[in-house]
Design a protein around this motif. Structure first.
Motif, mmCIF file in Angstrom:
data_model
loop_
_atom_site.group_PDB
_atom_site.id
_atom_site.type_symbol
_atom_site.label_atom_id
_atom_site.label_comp_id
_atom_site.label_asym_id
_atom_site.label_seq_id
_atom_site.Cartn_x
_atom_site.Cartn_y
_atom_site.Cartn_z
ATOM 1 N N UNK A 94 0.806 -1.215 0.000
ATOM 2 C CA UNK A 94 0.000 0.000 0.000
ATOM 3 C C UNK A 94 0.844 1.272 0.000
ATOM 4 N N UNK A 95 1.991 1.264 0.671
ATOM 5 C CA UNK A 95 2.796 2.480 0.739
ATOM 6 C C UNK A 95 3.513 2.798 -0.563
ATOM 7 N N UNK A 96 3.939 1.766 -1.300
ATOM 8 C CA UNK A 96 4.605 2.012 -2.582
ATOM 9 C C UNK A 96 3.651 2.672 -3.567
ATOM 10 N N UNK A 97 2.392 2.216 -3.562
ATOM 11 C CA UNK A 97 1.398 2.850 -4.425
ATOM 12 C C UNK A 97 1.197 4.302 -4.070
ATOM 13 N N UNK A 98 1.172 4.589 -2.785
ATOM 14 C CA UNK A 98 0.976 5.969 -2.335
ATOM 15 C C UNK A 98 2.149 6.845 -2.750
ATOM 16 N N UNK A 99 3.375 6.352 -2.539
ATOM 17 C CA UNK A 99 4.551 7.148 -2.843
ATOM 18 C C UNK A 99 4.681 7.442 -4.335
ATOM 19 N N UNK A 100 4.176 6.530 -5.186
ATOM 20 C CA UNK A 100 4.191 6.764 -6.628
ATOM 21 C C UNK A 100 2.982 7.575 -7.076
ATOM 22 N N UNK A 101 2.115 7.953 -6.111
ATOM 23 C CA UNK A 101 0.902 8.738 -6.376
ATOM 24 C C UNK A 101 -0.078 7.992 -7.282
ATOM 25 N N UNK A 102 -0.046 6.656 -7.196
ATOM 26 C CA UNK A 102 -0.945 5.838 -8.005
ATOM 27 C C UNK A 102 -2.402 6.168 -7.704
ATOM 28 N N UNK A 103 -2.675 6.581 -6.476
ATOM 29 C CA UNK A 103 -4.053 6.862 -6.080
ATOM 30 C C UNK A 103 -4.663 8.029 -6.864
ATOM 31 N N UNK A 104 -3.837 8.815 -7.544
ATOM 32 C CA UNK A 104 -4.372 9.908 -8.347
ATOM 33 C C UNK A 104 -5.073 9.393 -9.610
ATOM 34 N N UNK A 105 -4.554 8.303 -10.174
ATOM 35 C CA UNK A 105 -5.149 7.736 -11.386
ATOM 36 C C UNK A 105 -5.849 6.400 -11.111
ATOM 37 N N UNK A 106 -5.592 5.816 -9.955
ATOM 38 C CA UNK A 106 -6.262 4.583 -9.536
ATOM 39 C C UNK A 106 -6.704 4.782 -8.093
ATOM 40 N N UNK A 107 -7.757 5.600 -7.887
ATOM 41 C CA UNK A 107 -8.130 6.034 -6.537
ATOM 42 C C UNK A 107 -9.002 5.056 -5.764
ATOM 43 N N UNK A 108 -9.286 3.903 -6.342
ATOM 44 C CA UNK A 108 -10.153 2.919 -5.684
ATOM 45 C C UNK A 108 -9.271 1.824 -5.095
ATOM 46 N N UNK A 109 -9.212 1.777 -3.770
ATOM 47 C CA UNK A 109 -8.230 0.932 -3.095
ATOM 48 C C UNK A 109 -8.924 -0.107 -2.214
ATOM 49 N N UNK A 110 -8.563 -1.366 -2.436
ATOM 50 C CA UNK A 110 -9.008 -2.456 -1.568
ATOM 51 C C UNK A 110 -7.791 -2.968 -0.818
ATOM 52 N N UNK A 111 -7.919 -3.118 0.497
ATOM 53 C CA UNK A 111 -6.762 -3.456 1.301
ATOM 54 C C UNK A 111 -7.172 -4.284 2.503
#
Length: 364
Positions: free
Chosen positions: A233-250
């Motif tokens: 989850x943190x690697x996705x955040x640091x790459x700002x993936x949530x800006x283009x893939x903002x739907x997160x299941x964890x």
């Protein structure tokens, strides 16, 4: 994201990380206050340490702020760690060679996934889609090393001695489109780095994609040539993936299995006095008592940061996680891997069976 927003996000992460590490830092301070460092060596033995990641994440800060001070305290100042970060000494794929040779560094963080040829049995850890988290994760890894000699022996063959386990955040699924549950993987193009995870995605009905880790992933998600990302989850955040893939299941139960082994060159270890080897072991055990709570708090804070950044985050239930695991044919994937390793002359089946038996004791 503009520079100001990016800076704000980094500040938030730093603040939350500081809060998560507080317990560990208090613990190390308590050791010093307890008087263990009253007799300090005038000329300590300096041990050089290398890590491929920058100083700032949960794992790296824990080493810097908790474990390394503990080693100095437990050794009464006889040992001092000279720490180097962000690949200053050795990049991720070069770490094992750098520390095993003993000429570049005395200690280093070694990641088995980057050295599959040298550490084939250590690849087993990523072969489980679910597993324990926090302090139980550390307990699991300690049991494996204590009960399955093949693992420490594999390190020793490479001239290494294990000192401490570090791990990352659990796996998250970042999707460019709303995804109610893991059934949404079907039909999409999903990227992951691990060969195990590529099989998990394939058996989930997705098309697994391999891509270099970098801005191109962000661009592919933005252009809709990639539907999602399976990553910690943190690697996705640091790459700002949530800006283009903002739907997160964890879920904390989504096991990453990405083990960061703090290893020392065996010749350096053997040359240390027994009292210093004992001091390092004590420092590790005491630091583990703080690591579990830090990992749990850091995970929770990471989700808060994602939500604050505009992502839609849903924590999967244990039932959902187990249902997904049951449906992706894990035993078959593991058996095929073991058979391939056996063909190479590696006793992988026995090691896999032993690790699977231990993992069963940690079933949720």
């Amino acid at each position: 994201m503009n520079d100001k927003n990016a800076a704000d996000h980094r500040v938030k992460m730093t603040r939350r990380l500081a809060m998560a590490l507080a317990a560990g830092m208090v613990l190390s301070t308590a050791w010093i206050a307890d008087g263990k460092a009253q007799t300090v060596s005038s000329s300590p033995r300096v041990l050089k340490f290398s890590d491929h990641e920058p100083l700032g994440g949960m794992r790296t800060r824990f080493l810097k702020d908790v474990l390394f001070p503990a080693i100095e305290v437990e050794s009464n100042g006889r040992l001092k760690i000279e720490d180097h970060w962000d690949g200053e000494i050795a990049k991720a794929y070069d770490a094992l060679g750098a520390v095993s040779g003993g000429q570049v560094t005395d200690m280093a963080t070694v990641v088995p996934e980057y050295t599959a040829k040298e550490l084939p049995l250590h690849q087993i850890f990523k072969g489980f889609p679910t597993g324990p988290s926090g302090s139980r994760q550390i307990e699991f890894l300690q049991r494996v090393y204590a009960e399955v000699p093949a693992f420490p022996e594999e390190l020793e063959k490479n001239g290494l001695v294990h000192l401490f386990f570090g791990t990352g955040y659990p796996v998250a699924f970042y999707s460019s489109q709303p995804m109610e549950n893991l059934d949404g993987l079907k039909g999409g193009k999903w990227r992951s780095a691990s060969f195990w995870h590529l099989d998990f995605l394939r058996n989930s009905g997705a098309t697994p994609v391999t891509m270099h880790w970098g801005p191109e992933i962000y661009d592919a998600l933005k252009q809709r040539t990639l539907d999602g990302l399976m990553v910690n989850v943190d690697s996705g955040y640091m790459l700002k993936v949530h800006e283009t893939a903002p739907n997160v299941l964890v879920s904390k139960d989504l096991w990453l299995g990405h083990v960061y082994i703090l290893a020392m060159n065996k010749s350096v270890w053997d040359a240390l006095a027994q009292e210093d080897r004992d001091a390092i072991r004590r420092a590790g055990e005491k630091s583990y008592t703080a690591l579990g709570p830090v990992m749990d708090a850091s995970f929770d804070n990471q989700l808060k940061d994602l939500k604050a950044a505009g992502a839609t985050v849903r924590s999967l239930t244990l039932e959902e996680v187990n249902q997904w695991e049951d449906g992706i044919g894990v035993p078959g994937i593991q058996s095929k891997w073991a058979e391939d390793r056996e063909a190479d002359g590696i006793n992988a089946k026995a090691a896999l069976d032993a690790v699977s038996s231990i993992m069963a004791d940690f079933e949720r």
